[in-house]
Design a protein around this motif. Sequence first.
Motif, PDB file in Angstrom:
ATOM      1  N   PRO A  82       3.152 -29.167  30.012  1.00  0.00           N
ATOM      2  CA  PRO A  82       4.069 -29.322  28.870  1.00  0.00           C
ATOM      3  C   PRO A  82       4.751 -27.986  28.553  1.00  0.00           C
ATOM      4  O   PRO A  82       4.202 -26.907  28.807  1.00  0.00           O
ATOM      5  N   PHE A  83       5.915 -28.070  27.950  1.00  0.00           N
ATOM      6  CA  PHE A  83       6.713 -26.880  27.672  1.00  0.00           C
ATOM      7  C   PHE A  83       5.961 -25.873  26.816  1.00  0.00           C
ATOM      8  O   PHE A  83       5.936 -24.671  27.125  1.00  0.00           O
ATOM      9  N   LEU A  84       5.334 -26.318  25.728  1.00  0.00           N
ATOM     10  CA  LEU A  84       4.672 -25.380  24.833  1.00  0.00           C
ATOM     11  C   LEU A  84       3.482 -24.697  25.510  1.00  0.00           C
ATOM     12  O   LEU A  84       3.182 -23.532  25.206  1.00  0.00           O
ATOM     13  N   VAL A  85       2.814 -25.397  26.430  1.00  0.00           N
ATOM     14  CA  VAL A  85       1.725 -24.760  27.175  1.00  0.00           C
ATOM     15  C   VAL A  85       2.284 -23.664  28.077  1.00  0.00           C
ATOM     16  O   VAL A  85       1.719 -22.570  28.187  1.00  0.00           O
ATOM     17  N   MET A  86       3.426 -23.945  28.725  1.00  0.00           N
ATOM     18  CA  MET A  86       4.054 -22.932  29.573  1.00  0.00           C
ATOM     19  C   MET A  86       4.486 -21.724  28.743  1.00  0.00           C
ATOM     20  O   MET A  86       4.366 -20.580  29.185  1.00  0.00           O
ATOM     21  N   VAL A  87       4.990 -21.973  27.541  1.00  0.00           N
ATOM     22  CA  VAL A  87       5.400 -20.868  26.661  1.00  0.00           C
ATOM     23  C   VAL A  87       4.206 -19.986  26.313  1.00  0.00           C
ATOM     24  O   VAL A  87       4.275 -18.745  26.371  1.00  0.00           O
ATOM     25  N   LEU A  88       3.086 -20.611  25.973  1.00  0.00           N
ATOM     26  CA  LEU A  88       1.890 -19.846  25.634  1.00  0.00           C
ATOM     27  C   LEU A  88       1.398 -19.042  26.833  1.00  0.00           C
ATOM     28  O   LEU A  88       1.049 -17.858  26.701  1.00  0.00           O
ATOM     29  N   LEU A  89       1.401 -19.649  28.016  1.00  0.00           N
ATOM     30  CA  LEU A  89       0.976 -18.942  29.217  1.00  0.00           C
ATOM     31  C   LEU A  89       1.932 -17.800  29.552  1.00  0.00           C
ATOM     32  O   LEU A  89       1.511 -16.736  30.038  1.00  0.00           O
ATOM     33  N   GLY A  90       3.215 -18.005  29.311  1.00  0.00           N
ATOM     34  CA  GLY A  90       4.180 -16.938  29.539  1.00  0.00           C
ATOM     35  C   GLY A  90       3.920 -15.747  28.649  1.00  0.00           C
ATOM     36  O   GLY A  90       3.993 -14.587  29.087  1.00  0.00           O
ATOM     37  N   ALA A  91       3.606 -16.018  27.378  1.00  0.00           N
ATOM     38  CA  ALA A  91       3.293 -14.926  26.451  1.00  0.00           C
ATOM     39  C   ALA A  91       2.024 -14.197  26.876  1.00  0.00           C
ATOM     40  O   ALA A  91       1.954 -12.965  26.835  1.00  0.00           O
ATOM     41  N   LEU A  92       1.020 -14.969  27.311  1.00  0.00           N
ATOM     42  CA  LEU A  92      -0.233 -14.363  27.747  1.00  0.00           C
ATOM     43  C   LEU A  92      -0.047 -13.535  29.016  1.00  0.00           C
ATOM     44  O   LEU A  92      -0.725 -12.518  29.206  1.00  0.00           O
ATOM     45  N   ALA A  93       0.872 -13.967  29.892  1.00  0.00           N
ATOM     46  CA  ALA A  93       1.107 -13.222  31.133  1.00  0.00           C
ATOM     47  C   ALA A  93       1.631 -11.823  30.857  1.00  0.00           C
ATOM     48  O   ALA A  93       1.424 -10.902  31.657  1.00  0.00           O
ATOM     49  N   ALA A  94       2.316 -11.629  29.728  1.00  0.00           N
ATOM     50  CA  ALA A  94       2.852 -10.304  29.394  1.00  0.00           C
ATOM     51  C   ALA A  94       1.773  -9.351  28.887  1.00  0.00           C
ATOM     52  O   ALA A  94       1.975  -8.125  28.910  1.00  0.00           O
ATOM     53  N   VAL A  95       0.637  -9.895  28.446  1.00  0.00           N
ATOM     54  CA  VAL A  95      -0.387  -9.054  27.820  1.00  0.00           C
ATOM     55  C   VAL A  95      -0.975  -8.029  28.788  1.00  0.00           C
ATOM     56  O   VAL A  95      -1.018  -6.828  28.460  1.00  0.00           O
ATOM     57  N   PRO A  96      -1.477  -8.429  29.973  1.00  0.00           N
ATOM     58  CA  PRO A  96      -2.031  -7.392  30.862  1.00  0.00           C
ATOM     59  C   PRO A  96      -1.010  -6.337  31.277  1.00  0.00           C
ATOM     60  O   PRO A  96      -1.358  -5.164  31.458  1.00  0.00           O
ATOM     61  N   VAL A  97       0.258  -6.753  31.400  1.00  0.00           N
ATOM     62  CA  VAL A  97       1.299  -5.775  31.722  1.00  0.00           C
ATOM     63  C   VAL A  97       1.471  -4.815  30.535  1.00  0.00           C
ATOM     64  O   VAL A  97       1.648  -3.608  30.720  1.00  0.00           O
ATOM     65  N   GLY A  98       1.427  -5.353  29.321  1.00  0.00           N
ATOM     66  CA  GLY A  98       1.519  -4.503  28.141  1.00  0.00           C
ATOM     67  C   GLY A  98       0.386  -3.496  28.076  1.00  0.00           C
ATOM     68  O   GLY A  98       0.593  -2.323  27.739  1.00  0.00           O
ATOM     69  N   VAL A  99      -0.829  -3.939  28.411  1.00  0.00           N
ATOM     70  CA  VAL A  99      -1.972  -3.014  28.423  1.00  0.00           C
ATOM     71  C   VAL A  99      -1.773  -1.935  29.483  1.00  0.00           C
ATOM     72  O   VAL A  99      -2.044  -0.746  29.242  1.00  0.00           O
ATOM     73  N   ALA A 100      -1.274  -2.343  30.665  1.00  0.00           N
ATOM     74  CA  ALA A 100      -1.041  -1.361  31.734  1.00  0.00           C
ATOM     75  C   ALA A 100       0.004  -0.330  31.317  1.00  0.00           C
ATOM     76  O   ALA A 100      -0.135   0.868  31.595  1.00  0.00           O
ATOM     77  N   ILE A 101       1.055  -0.794  30.628  1.00  0.00           N
ATOM     78  CA  ILE A 101       2.088   0.130  30.171  1.00  0.00           C
ATOM     79  C   ILE A 101       1.559   1.002  29.037  1.00  0.00           C
ATOM     80  O   ILE A 101       2.012   2.128  28.830  1.00  0.00           O
ATOM     81  N   GLY A 102       0.568   0.488  28.304  1.00  0.00           N
ATOM     82  CA  GLY A 102      -0.018   1.281  27.230  1.00  0.00           C
ATOM     83  C   GLY A 102      -0.882   2.420  27.722  1.00  0.00           C
ATOM     84  O   GLY A 102      -1.151   3.367  26.970  1.00  0.00           O
ATOM     85  N   LEU A 103      -1.308   2.365  28.985  1.00  0.00           N
ATOM     86  CA  LEU A 103      -2.179   3.427  29.503  1.00  0.00           C
ATOM     87  C   LEU A 103      -1.545   4.810  29.441  1.00  0.00           C
ATOM     88  O   LEU A 103      -2.224   5.785  29.097  1.00  0.00           O
ATOM     89  N   PRO A 104      -0.241   4.954  29.788  1.00  0.00           N
ATOM     90  CA  PRO A 104       0.350   6.298  29.638  1.00  0.00           C
ATOM     91  C   PRO A 104       0.330   6.814  28.202  1.00  0.00           C
ATOM     92  O   PRO A 104       0.334   8.024  27.976  1.00  0.00           O
ATOM     93  N   ALA A 105       0.317   5.889  27.220  1.00  0.00           N
ATOM     94  CA  ALA A 105       0.298   6.310  25.814  1.00  0.00           C
ATOM     95  C   ALA A 105      -0.993   7.012  25.444  1.00  0.00           C
ATOM     96  O   ALA A 105      -1.069   7.680  24.405  1.00  0.00           O
ATOM     97  N   LEU A 106      -2.025   6.884  26.303  1.00  0.00           N
ATOM     98  CA  LEU A 106      -3.277   7.569  26.037  1.00  0.00           C
ATOM     99  C   LEU A 106      -3.169   9.060  26.343  1.00  0.00           C
ATOM    100  O   LEU A 106      -3.967   9.855  25.853  1.00  0.00           O
ATOM    101  N   ARG A 107      -2.182   9.433  27.157  1.00  0.00           N
ATOM    102  CA  ARG A 107      -2.024  10.826  27.552  1.00  0.00           C
ATOM    103  C   ARG A 107      -0.720  11.446  27.081  1.00  0.00           C
ATOM    104  O   ARG A 107      -0.654  12.648  26.844  1.00  0.00           O
ATOM    105  N   VAL A 108       0.329  10.654  27.015  1.00  0.00           N
ATOM    106  CA  VAL A 108       1.638  11.173  26.622  1.00  0.00           C
ATOM    107  C   VAL A 108       2.123  10.445  25.392  1.00  0.00           C
ATOM    108  O   VAL A 108       1.674   9.352  25.070  1.00  0.00           O
ATOM    109  N   ARG A 109       3.066  11.050  24.708  1.00  0.00           N
ATOM    110  CA  ARG A 109       3.619  10.434  23.499  1.00  0.00           C
ATOM    111  C   ARG A 109       5.039  10.939  23.301  1.00  0.00           C
ATOM    112  O   ARG A 109       5.533  11.786  24.052  1.00  0.00           O
TER     113      ARG A 109
END
Length: 594
Positions: A82-109
């Motif tokens: 269903p569309f809403l399930v795909m939307v939720l999965l799409g949002a969740l798919a961005a989370v690990p990428v967001g965490v990976a991009i957040g890693l440089p923030a631990l050292r640089v700002r």
Amino acid sequence: MKRADPKVLIAGAVLVLAVTGAAFGLSSYWIFLATSAVLNALIALSVGVVYGRAGMVALCPLAFAGIGAWTVGWLNVHSELPFLVMVLLGALAAVPVGVAIGLPALRVRGVNLAVATLAFGGALAVVVFDKGFPGAAERRQVGRPSFAASEPGYFLLAVAVLTAVGVALAVVSRRSAGARWTAVRDSERATAALGYSVTSTKLLAFAVSAFIAGLGGALLTGQLGVLSGIGFQPMASMAVFTAAVAFGSAYFEGALLAGIAATFIPEALRQLGLPQDIAPGLFALAALQALAGGSDGIAGRLRAAIGARRGPRQAPGSEDTDVPPAAGPIRPRSADPGTVPSEPALRVVGVNVQYGAVKAIQDLDLTIAQGTVHGLIGPNGAGKSTLIDVLSGFVSPVAGQVILGDVPLDGVPAHRRARHGLRRSFQQGRVNPELTIGQYLMLSGRGRADRRHVADLLDAFGCPPAVTKVASIDVGTRRLVEVAATLASRPSVVLLDEPAAGLSAQESARLGIGITAIPERFGCAVLLVEHDIELVATCCDEATALDFGQVIAHGTPAEVLADPAVARAYLGTGAETPSGGSSPVGGLDQAVIS
């Protein structure tokens, strides 16, 4: 923490209803644009989390949105979800990428982090988005749910999602996570000193921001049906970011205004026959003005104006009052022989700290006994603040050991030392002004401060009531609040780094009464680093004097202050100990003050 003023929430709700009502009086094209404004507002909210709340500059919000959109496109081709399930999965798919991009923030700002995130957005656009979205070549449409198949129906779905995210963020802002974000923005060191991991706090902000942006991108697939990579380029991210900063997207109404502006200003320019590229320039100028003024954008200024019109409200009991009289002169408990416990609460063994050729601390041994207030004095540059940083985990010694009770703290980071029961204050006040006093103490307590404990702490230091906003109290009172906050988690040892700095005589007296009572009232040992000799003399059971990183005297405050080496350290080589009076403490105190 971004607290929600009821009047502002009502105004935001009215604004949403007004936009919704206006949209239904428009043609399908304008309703389509209104949906775009709502989705842009959703992405602006994601900027509000990572920048407005946590204070980190991430220039890739549309990269996260693109991941959500790409995921929905892929699922639309390869599944029957269903569309809403795909939307939720799409949002969740961005989370690990967001965490990976957040890693440089631990050292640089700052600028370095901005460049790193912008480069990530550009790389993702080239490697993924420019190659096309799944189903785009075949023109395979992403189908909307039946209840939102029409333009008005899909607009309502977008409004419902935006409202739900806004409510969720309002709830989070009242919890520990939201307060931790603003604490990291204000001071990473202070956040760690409260016992919170700066690493997990930053990564959580990136994860939440990526989820919200991914949600916006996923919903964009249902609005457009077929996507291309043009809308997810780095320059588009820059435009969204500057609009979010200009309008103050840390607040819901600011994100909504940013979404409306990002959609309808380019459309207005198109209608006028002007280049649409003017819009990003306008947003950039507005963002620069907001950054230069240190404001939270247009929404922040509107809230400040509303607060000013309402006038400063003083919480009951927060007016200045006389210091409650003590039962008698404040005297160190060591004046009564046998009352000082011998068990150590904190030990420093052979600690050495070196910065290049400079030896800041040399072979230092120090013991803080349980149930005592221990003073640490010395002239500027003696190594007092360096020692506090070593004890609290912000500076690693080249040799030696710090032992809390019977627990060695070798290699233990600052936030874990705080959790073990070692808390500290800072020379520069770092109380979060967006909280009430009670909220700040609850945050500092890490779940160990109930209302009764908070009330006891405020009473001990003569602080205003818990409902008082930190921003409304003076600097001196904030110092008292910060000292109270170090005790909120019921630690075993507190390190007070010049707590009397900037206090009036009345406030210093109030502070002295509170510090003297800490061991008996709160069961906590105290290391007091202070230039106020009188405060040390009256509050402390024991004292240690440092000079050039070495212990030059140790004993009772009277003995230490009467030591000729201490007088020489303060007054210069060759100075004689003040004489001619029965109180060497008073003599040195007067000499130092003069």
